[in-house]
Motif scaffolding. Structure first.
Motif, PDB file in Angstrom:
ATOM      1  N   SER A  68       2.002  -0.222 -10.865  1.00 37.70           N
ATOM      2  CA  SER A  68       1.876   1.132 -10.302  1.00 37.70           C
ATOM      3  C   SER A  68       0.429   1.590 -10.301  1.00 37.70           C
ATOM      4  O   SER A  68      -0.053   2.168  -9.318  1.00 37.70           O
ATOM      5  N   VAL A  69      -0.249   1.326 -11.417  1.00 39.30           N
ATOM      6  CA  VAL A  69      -1.657   1.738 -11.513  1.00 39.30           C
ATOM      7  C   VAL A  69      -2.464   1.035 -10.413  1.00 39.30           C
ATOM      8  O   VAL A  69      -3.272   1.660  -9.713  1.00 39.30           O
ATOM      9  N   ALA A  70      -2.226  -0.282 -10.254  1.00 42.47           N
ATOM     10  CA  ALA A  70      -2.970  -1.039  -9.234  1.00 42.47           C
ATOM     11  C   ALA A  70      -2.649  -0.483  -7.846  1.00 42.47           C
ATOM     12  O   ALA A  70      -3.556  -0.240  -7.033  1.00 42.47           O
ATOM     13  N   ALA A  71      -1.345  -0.240  -7.569  1.00 41.07           N
ATOM     14  CA  ALA A  71      -0.951   0.232  -6.232  1.00 41.07           C
ATOM     15  C   ALA A  71      -1.643   1.551  -5.898  1.00 41.07           C
ATOM     16  O   ALA A  71      -2.254   1.691  -4.832  1.00 41.07           O
ATOM     17  N   THR A 108       7.431   2.156  -2.901  1.00 35.62           N
ATOM     18  CA  THR A 108       7.996   0.833  -2.635  1.00 35.62           C
ATOM     19  C   THR A 108       7.599  -0.133  -3.740  1.00 35.62           C
ATOM     20  O   THR A 108       8.425  -0.941  -4.209  1.00 35.62           O
ATOM     21  N   SER A 109       6.349  -0.067  -4.178  1.00 32.87           N
ATOM     22  CA  SER A 109       5.882  -0.943  -5.265  1.00 32.87           C
ATOM     23  C   SER A 109       6.703  -0.689  -6.532  1.00 32.87           C
ATOM     24  O   SER A 109       7.138  -1.631  -7.206  1.00 32.87           O
ATOM     25  N   ILE A 110       6.915   0.586  -6.841  1.00 33.05           N
ATOM     26  CA  ILE A 110       7.674   0.936  -8.044  1.00 33.05           C
ATOM     27  C   ILE A 110       9.124   0.466  -7.919  1.00 33.05           C
ATOM     28  O   ILE A 110       9.695  -0.106  -8.849  1.00 33.05           O
ATOM     29  N   ALA A 115      -6.159   4.626  -3.276  1.00 27.19           N
ATOM     30  CA  ALA A 115      -7.245   5.599  -3.298  1.00 27.19           C
ATOM     31  C   ALA A 115      -8.573   4.942  -2.915  1.00 27.19           C
ATOM     32  O   ALA A 115      -9.483   5.617  -2.439  1.00 27.19           O
ATOM     33  N   LEU A 116      -8.664   3.644  -3.130  1.00 31.11           N
ATOM     34  CA  LEU A 116      -9.926   2.943  -2.865  1.00 31.11           C
ATOM     35  C   LEU A 116      -9.987   2.326  -1.462  1.00 31.11           C
ATOM     36  O   LEU A 116     -10.916   1.565  -1.171  1.00 31.11           O
ATOM     37  N   ALA A 125       0.843  -1.207   0.000  1.00 29.24           N
ATOM     38  CA  ALA A 125       0.000   0.000   0.000  1.00 29.24           C
ATOM     39  C   ALA A 125       0.876   1.255   0.000  1.00 29.24           C
ATOM     40  O   ALA A 125       0.582   2.243   0.662  1.00 29.24           O
ATOM     41  N   ASP A 126       1.936   1.172  -0.740  1.00 23.00           N
ATOM     42  CA  ASP A 126       2.961   2.211  -0.722  1.00 23.00           C
ATOM     43  C   ASP A 126       3.509   2.306  -2.155  1.00 23.00           C
ATOM     44  O   ASP A 126       4.266   1.440  -2.586  1.00 23.00           O
TER      45      ASP A 126
END
Lengths: 53, 381
Positions: free
Chosen positions: B167-170, B150-152, B175-176, B146-147
């Motif tokens: 990145s889009v999913a993260a 870090t995901s990237i 936001a959701l 959820a960061d």
């Protein structure tokens, strides 16, 4: 030791990652917990009368 | 004549699909206010790279502007690391110092990362043509941090081709959080548990503690997982600038100018990875689904851990606090307080939730660092 790790199946590797990963995060954060406890004990906030005036 | 119309000849239906996807991202950013600082540049970047010839990526054999930014900022991991300096300058660890026990929820709520890696590996075995190995599964699982940075950071090392969808999913699922977390929390707790009150003791924290903490955390992290230093070290550098009290200008610059500039470049550069040939693949759908799974497991992990602790504690913890252990700050803490107020408008657990939420920011980068350290050992890399 590392040869054994690489010989595991992907699913076994996944379980290994999960076990070591979760344990690792907890261990590091436990260290941080005691670090915070130690720091707040060693460097307590002292009321500064000058600031209050 | 054909050269003049090359733009029309080069278009195909996949470009149009990507325009629609980009449009949805921009719509979510503008109309729904879902992480607009990232989703809008990502959406526009996706439009740019799906235009005929994709001149922003390369033109007449020379790298285009977005390719140059990608090479300089993503391949070198410079952008996500700079974002950490900015985040560090924004994070106030004081709530954590006041409730240090909440730090454990920052660990429990990382469960989603590792559970999702496992689910992705299972799916990889079921559907071999998805080509999910441990590296790819780890890059997908890290959405559960959820960061975004870090995901990237992890995806750039383990699954560069999947950087766009990851990145889009993260960012989308971050936001959701107000939509994803409440049903999971509700499903895993009873009303009586959600009504648990927690005492809050206001404690003062000295400046010395605030200054010493980022330095010691960097040293400890660097010893435990040296590979995590670019993440933890730069986050703590930003935090030290903030807490030192003598670098107000730099702290403000990190929180504003640096954060804004790097976010702008990061977003559009991530968007540049969303070419139709890379994005319109079954793996993208899998990543979007797995991202949701990761956030659900994160929430469940935190709540279950709180319930587990309650078996031994005299003063019970409201198990909803566990869900705030994810890194999505401060959305998750707000969600928990909102749910708490819904059950009992006089019950306030926001401060405890904030403490858990701040811990999640530490937990997520530690988890990212450990994934980066462990996976190469497992694959013999």
């Amino acid at each position: 030791m590392f040869e054994n790790l690489t010989a595991m199946t992907n699913i076994q590797k996944g379980f290994f990652l999960m076990g070591v990963g979760i344990a690792g995060v907890f261990l590091v954060l436990i260290v941080f917990f005691f670090l915070i406890k130690l720091l707040t004990k060693v460097f307590p906030e002292k009321d500064n009368p000058q600031e209050e005036t | 004549m054909q050269n003049l119309l090359v733009g029309f000849y080069s278009m195909d239906y996949r470009n149009l699909i990507m325009f629609i996807i980009a449009g949805i991202l921009i719509y979510l950013a503008v109309k729904k206010d879902y992480e607009p600082m990232l989703l809008l540049p990502i959406g526009f970047g996706a439009i740019l790279v799906n235009l005929p010839l994709a001149a922003v990526l390369s033109y007449e054999g020379e790298p285009g502007v977005l390719q140059i930014l990608f090479n300089a900022g993503i391949l070198t991991e410079l952008f996500p690391v700079l974002i950490f300096v900015a985040i560090g300058a924004m994070v106030d660890f004081t709530p954590l110092f006041k409730n240090p026990v909440m730090i454990f929820f920052g660990a429990a709520a990382q469960f989603g990362i590792f559970a999702t890696v496992l689910v992705a590996l299972f799916l990889g075995q079921l559907f071999p043509n998805l080509h999910i190995d441990l590296k790819v599964a780890s890059a997908i699982g890290i959405i559960g941090a959820a960061d975004g940075p870090t995901s990237i950071f992890v995806a750039a090392r383990f699954a560069r081709d999947l950087l766009g969808p990851i990145s889009v999913a993260a960012y989308s699922y971050m936001a959701l959080v107000p939509i994803i977390q409440p049903p999971v929390i509700k499903a895993m707790t009873t009303r009586n548990e959600r009504l648990i009150r927690m005492e809050y003791h206001e404690a003062k924290v000295s400046k010395t503690v605030k200054i010493t903490f980022p330095i010691l955390v960097t040293i400890v992290s660097g010893i435990v997982a040296p590979i995590s230093v670019p993440l933890v070290g730069l986050l703590m550098f930003g935090n030290l600038i903030r807490e030192s009290g003598v670098l107000e200008r730099l702290s403000n610059a990190a929180q504003n100018e640096l954060a804004n500039l790097v976010t702008l470049l990061l977003g559009i550069t991530i968007g540049s990875t969303m070419t139709a040939d890379k994005f319109l693949q079954p793996a993208t759908l899998l990543i979007l689904a797995m991202g949701l799974v990761a956030f659900i497991f994160d929430t469940a992990g935190g709540v279950l851990f709180a319930k587990f602790l309650n078996l031994f504690l005299k003063d019970k913890i409201n198990p909803m606090i566990g869900a705030a252990g994810i890194s999505a700050f401060p959305m998750s803490a707000r969600v928990v307080q909102r749910m708490c107020s819904k059950e009992d408008p006089t019950n306030f657990i926001l401060m405890q939730a904030i403490s858990a939420n701040v811990s999640g920011q530490l937990g997520s980068i530690i988890a990212g660092g450990l994934v980066l350290a462990i996976v190469p050992l497992l694959i013999g890399g």
